[in-house]
Scaffold this motif. Structure first.
Motif, PDB file in Angstrom:
ATOM      1  N   ASN A  18       0.799  -1.228   0.000  1.00  0.00           N
ATOM      2  CA  ASN A  18       0.000   0.000   0.000  1.00  0.00           C
ATOM      3  C   ASN A  18       0.833   1.280   0.000  1.00  0.00           C
ATOM      4  O   ASN A  18       0.619   2.171   0.819  1.00  0.00           O
ATOM      5  N   SER A  19       1.789   1.372  -0.888  1.00  0.00           N
ATOM      6  CA  SER A  19       2.555   2.609  -1.000  1.00  0.00           C
ATOM      7  C   SER A  19       3.119   2.763  -2.407  1.00  0.00           C
ATOM      8  O   SER A  19       3.613   1.803  -2.988  1.00  0.00           O
ATOM      9  N   GLN A  20       3.019   3.973  -2.939  1.00  0.00           N
ATOM     10  CA  GLN A  20       3.609   4.275  -4.241  1.00  0.00           C
ATOM     11  C   GLN A  20       4.978   4.937  -4.098  1.00  0.00           C
ATOM     12  O   GLN A  20       5.714   5.053  -5.073  1.00  0.00           O
ATOM     13  N   TYR A  21       5.294   5.382  -2.891  1.00  0.00           N
ATOM     14  CA  TYR A  21       6.579   6.026  -2.630  1.00  0.00           C
ATOM     15  C   TYR A  21       7.328   5.217  -1.582  1.00  0.00           C
ATOM     16  O   TYR A  21       6.820   4.989  -0.483  1.00  0.00           O
ATOM     17  N   VAL A  22       8.520   4.765  -1.929  1.00  0.00           N
ATOM     18  CA  VAL A  22       9.356   4.004  -1.008  1.00  0.00           C
ATOM     19  C   VAL A  22      10.711   4.691  -0.893  1.00  0.00           C
ATOM     20  O   VAL A  22      11.294   5.113  -1.893  1.00  0.00           O
ATOM     21  N   HIS A  23      11.210   4.797   0.335  1.00  0.00           N
ATOM     22  CA  HIS A  23      12.448   5.531   0.613  1.00  0.00           C
ATOM     23  C   HIS A  23      13.495   4.583   1.191  1.00  0.00           C
ATOM     24  O   HIS A  23      13.165   3.651   1.938  1.00  0.00           O
ATOM     25  N   TRP A  24      14.750   4.846   0.866  1.00  0.00           N
ATOM     26  CA  TRP A  24      15.863   4.093   1.442  1.00  0.00           C
ATOM     27  C   TRP A  24      16.738   5.043   2.248  1.00  0.00           C
ATOM     28  O   TRP A  24      17.160   6.088   1.765  1.00  0.00           O
ATOM     29  N   TYR A  25      16.982   4.658   3.517  1.00  0.00           N
ATOM     30  CA  TYR A  25      17.804   5.453   4.426  1.00  0.00           C
ATOM     31  C   TYR A  25      19.006   4.640   4.875  1.00  0.00           C
ATOM     32  O   TYR A  25      18.969   3.405   4.886  1.00  0.00           O
ATOM     33  N   MET A  26      20.052   5.345   5.295  1.00  0.00           N
ATOM     34  CA  MET A  26      21.206   4.697   5.901  1.00  0.00           C
ATOM     35  C   MET A  26      21.525   5.391   7.219  1.00  0.00           C
ATOM     36  O   MET A  26      21.287   6.586   7.376  1.00  0.00           O
ATOM     37  N   GLN A  27      22.040   4.622   8.163  1.00  0.00           N
ATOM     38  CA  GLN A  27      22.482   5.180   9.439  1.00  0.00           C
ATOM     39  C   GLN A  27      23.795   4.525   9.821  1.00  0.00           C
ATOM     40  O   GLN A  27      23.844   3.347  10.161  1.00  0.00           O
ATOM     41  N   LYS A  28      24.861   5.297   9.784  1.00  0.00           N
ATOM     42  CA  LYS A  28      26.167   4.786  10.177  1.00  0.00           C
ATOM     43  C   LYS A  28      26.261   4.773  11.701  1.00  0.00           C
ATOM     44  O   LYS A  28      25.506   5.474  12.386  1.00  0.00           O
ATOM     45  N   PRO A  29      27.161   3.972  12.248  1.00  0.00           N
ATOM     46  CA  PRO A  29      27.290   3.886  13.713  1.00  0.00           C
ATOM     47  C   PRO A  29      27.488   5.265  14.343  1.00  0.00           C
ATOM     48  O   PRO A  29      28.325   6.057  13.893  1.00  0.00           O
ATOM     49  N   ASN A  30      26.654   5.563  15.339  1.00  0.00           N
ATOM     50  CA  ASN A  30      26.713   6.828  16.095  1.00  0.00           C
ATOM     51  C   ASN A  30      26.443   8.055  15.228  1.00  0.00           C
ATOM     52  O   ASN A  30      26.870   9.166  15.567  1.00  0.00           O
ATOM     53  N   LYS A  31      25.728   7.865  14.142  1.00  0.00           N
ATOM     54  CA  LYS A  31      25.368   8.979  13.260  1.00  0.00           C
ATOM     55  C   LYS A  31      23.850   9.022  13.096  1.00  0.00           C
ATOM     56  O   LYS A  31      23.135   8.100  13.468  1.00  0.00           O
ATOM     57  N   GLY A  32      23.360  10.123  12.510  1.00  0.00           N
ATOM     58  CA  GLY A  32      21.936  10.263  12.269  1.00  0.00           C
ATOM     59  C   GLY A  32      21.508   9.607  10.960  1.00  0.00           C
ATOM     60  O   GLY A  32      22.337   9.151  10.157  1.00  0.00           O
ATOM     61  N   LEU A  33      20.197   9.557  10.756  1.00  0.00           N
ATOM     62  CA  LEU A  33      19.655   8.986   9.517  1.00  0.00           C
ATOM     63  C   LEU A  33      19.928   9.902   8.337  1.00  0.00           C
ATOM     64  O   LEU A  33      19.838  11.130   8.440  1.00  0.00           O
ATOM     65  N   LYS A  34      20.207   9.283   7.193  1.00  0.00           N
ATOM     66  CA  LYS A  34      20.344  10.029   5.934  1.00  0.00           C
ATOM     67  C   LYS A  34      19.556   9.307   4.851  1.00  0.00           C
ATOM     68  O   LYS A  34      19.665   8.084   4.716  1.00  0.00           O
ATOM     69  N   ARG A  35      18.771  10.070   4.106  1.00  0.00           N
ATOM     70  CA  ARG A  35      18.046   9.438   3.013  1.00  0.00           C
ATOM     71  C   ARG A  35      18.956   9.337   1.798  1.00  0.00           C
ATOM     72  O   ARG A  35      19.570  10.318   1.376  1.00  0.00           O
ATOM     73  N   ILE A  36      19.010   8.138   1.235  1.00  0.00           N
ATOM     74  CA  ILE A  36      19.828   7.904   0.052  1.00  0.00           C
ATOM     75  C   ILE A  36      19.052   8.274  -1.204  1.00  0.00           C
ATOM     76  O   ILE A  36      19.550   8.998  -2.070  1.00  0.00           O
ATOM     77  N   LEU A  37      17.828   7.756  -1.278  1.00  0.00           N
ATOM     78  CA  LEU A  37      16.987   7.974  -2.446  1.00  0.00           C
ATOM     79  C   LEU A  37      15.554   7.618  -2.107  1.00  0.00           C
ATOM     80  O   LEU A  37      15.271   7.080  -1.042  1.00  0.00           O
ATOM     81  N   TYR A  38      14.653   7.927  -3.022  1.00  0.00           N
ATOM     82  CA  TYR A  38      13.281   7.426  -2.900  1.00  0.00           C
ATOM     83  C   TYR A  38      12.804   6.988  -4.269  1.00  0.00           C
ATOM     84  O   TYR A  38      13.314   7.438  -5.310  1.00  0.00           O
ATOM     85  N   MET A  39      11.848   6.081  -4.266  1.00  0.00           N
ATOM     86  CA  MET A  39      11.299   5.557  -5.505  1.00  0.00           C
ATOM     87  C   MET A  39       9.883   6.064  -5.696  1.00  0.00           C
ATOM     88  O   MET A  39       9.050   5.987  -4.784  1.00  0.00           O
ATOM     89  N   ARG A  40       9.623   6.565  -6.865  1.00  0.00           N
ATOM     90  CA  ARG A  40       8.275   6.965  -7.268  1.00  0.00           C
ATOM     91  C   ARG A  40       7.912   6.098  -8.462  1.00  0.00           C
ATOM     92  O   ARG A  40       8.391   6.300  -9.562  1.00  0.00           O
ATOM     93  N   GLY A  41       7.094   5.088  -8.190  1.00  0.00           N
ATOM     94  CA  GLY A  41       6.839   4.103  -9.234  1.00  0.00           C
ATOM     95  C   GLY A  41       8.074   3.257  -9.419  1.00  0.00           C
ATOM     96  O   GLY A  41       8.616   2.686  -8.476  1.00  0.00           O
ATOM     97  N   ASP A  42       8.576   3.192 -10.661  1.00  0.00           N
ATOM     98  CA  ASP A  42       9.792   2.427 -10.954  1.00  0.00           C
ATOM     99  C   ASP A  42      11.026   3.316 -11.059  1.00  0.00           C
ATOM    100  O   ASP A  42      12.108   2.834 -11.393  1.00  0.00           O
TER     101      ASP A  42
END
Length: 331
Positions: free
Chosen positions: A45-69
């Motif tokens: 149930n989502s058309q938008y999917v996001h990928w995040y990374m979190q390195k040790p002792n660091k905050g979240l960072k968004r790498i990219l998001y998908m809109r459709g394909d």
């Protein structure tokens, strides 16, 4: 708060079901710049999917998001390094030429929405403040009109549990698993049983453990993950306590680890043998303490006394006769 006491709102909400499941709990890769790490998740149930990374002792960072394909990268992240793909409801993130700098936890996330029906009985326009979901409501419904119902959609983001990427020359190893149980004597005394699931010598330390009985997940406890410095392996203990009415069932300790052949593997323990012990003791106690016990004991004692008296009488009768025969008729 802007005249909130003068506002009366009736809220009817509808939340779209959202599910995000990471297929792997961890990934182990060499950091030689040659390997590719592939992390997958399933989203409903989502058309938008996001990928995040979190390195040790660091905050979240968004790498990219998908809109459709189509994948859209954030600044500083390139498709040559991070590439996303989609097949049905399964999403994947490829990380190319993995190095030590790529170690961390990677999260799959998606939007959910909540529709909120707001009705105002205030004659003048007021900014909605300090409601449940107030921040989200303010984004889409800045004003509430007089006696007008507004259907507002409130958005939020749901994250999966994440997949840990370990950069090391060591390979993944599944745990050695055994279940230990309370002894029969202790189970008999306290009327409950503790089952201990011992998970030893696994790597990496990312692991999930659960207890089930007939596919129903049970509440359990677990200790801290312990590292063996000499072997660089880990161990963990998880346990449940079973009360007398539930003793006799089969319980399973299931664990999810990268070294498994299947995503979830399990080991089971049948507590029937412990139930039999408790039942036997209960029957003996019940027999001893049942109504009429005193009469039964008296009858047994009297029968024993009578038997003893008869044997004594026989002895008194036969002994003189034996003496007479012995001395009157010598050989």
């Amino acid at each position: 708060m802007l005249y909130l006491s003068a506002l009366i709102f009736f809220l009817v909400t509808y939340a779209e079901a959202q599910s995000i499941v990471h297929d792997q709990i961890s990934k182990v890769k060499r950091g030689d710049g040659q390997a590719t790490a592939r992390i997958t998740c399933r989203v409903t149930n989502s058309q938008y999917v996001h990928w995040y990374m979190q390195k040790p002792n660091k905050g979240l960072k968004r790498i990219l998001y998908m809109r459709g394909d189509k994948d859209i990268h954030e600044d500083g992240f390139t498709k040559a390094k991070y590439e996303a793909s989609k097949t049905s409801n399964k999403y994947a993130l490829n990380i190319y030429k993995v190095t030590n700098e790529d170690e961390g936890t990677y999260y799959c996330a998606a939007w959910y929405y909540r529709s909120t029906l707001i009705q105002s009985h205030r004659k003048s326009k007021q900014i909605v403040k300090e409601l449940t979901y107030e921040k989200q409501v303010n984004r889409c419904c800045s004003y509430v009109k007089d006696f007008v119902k507004e259907n507002c959609t409130v958005f939020g983001k749901v994250f999966g549990r994440g997949t840990q990427l370990f950069i090391t020359d060591q390979t993944a190893r599944k745990p050695d698993v055994t279940i230990l149980a309370t002894s029969k004597e202790v189970a008999k005394d306290i009327g409950s049983v503790t089952l201990l699931c011992s998970l030893q010598n696994f790597f990496p330390n990312a692991i999930s453990v659960k207890w089930t009985e007939k596919n129903t997940e049970l509440g359990s406890e677990k200790g801290e993950i312990i590292k063996n410095a000499s072997t660089n392996m880990y161990s963990l203990y998880s346990w449940i306590t079973i009360k007398n009415p539930d003793i006799g069932k089969i319980y399973k300790c299931s664990y999810k680890h990268e070294g498994n052949v299947k995503p979830w593997e399990e080991i089971e323990y049948d507590t029937k043998i412990l139930k039999d012990t408790i039942q036997v003791e209960t029957k003996i106690e019940n027999c001893t303490n049942s109504p009429g016990d005193d009469d039964a004991r008296h009858m047994i004692i009297r029968a024993a006394q009578l038997t003893y008296s008869l044997l004594l009488l026989k002895c008194l009768l036969y002994c003189p006769l034996l003496l007479v025969f012995k001395y009157k008729f010598p050989k």
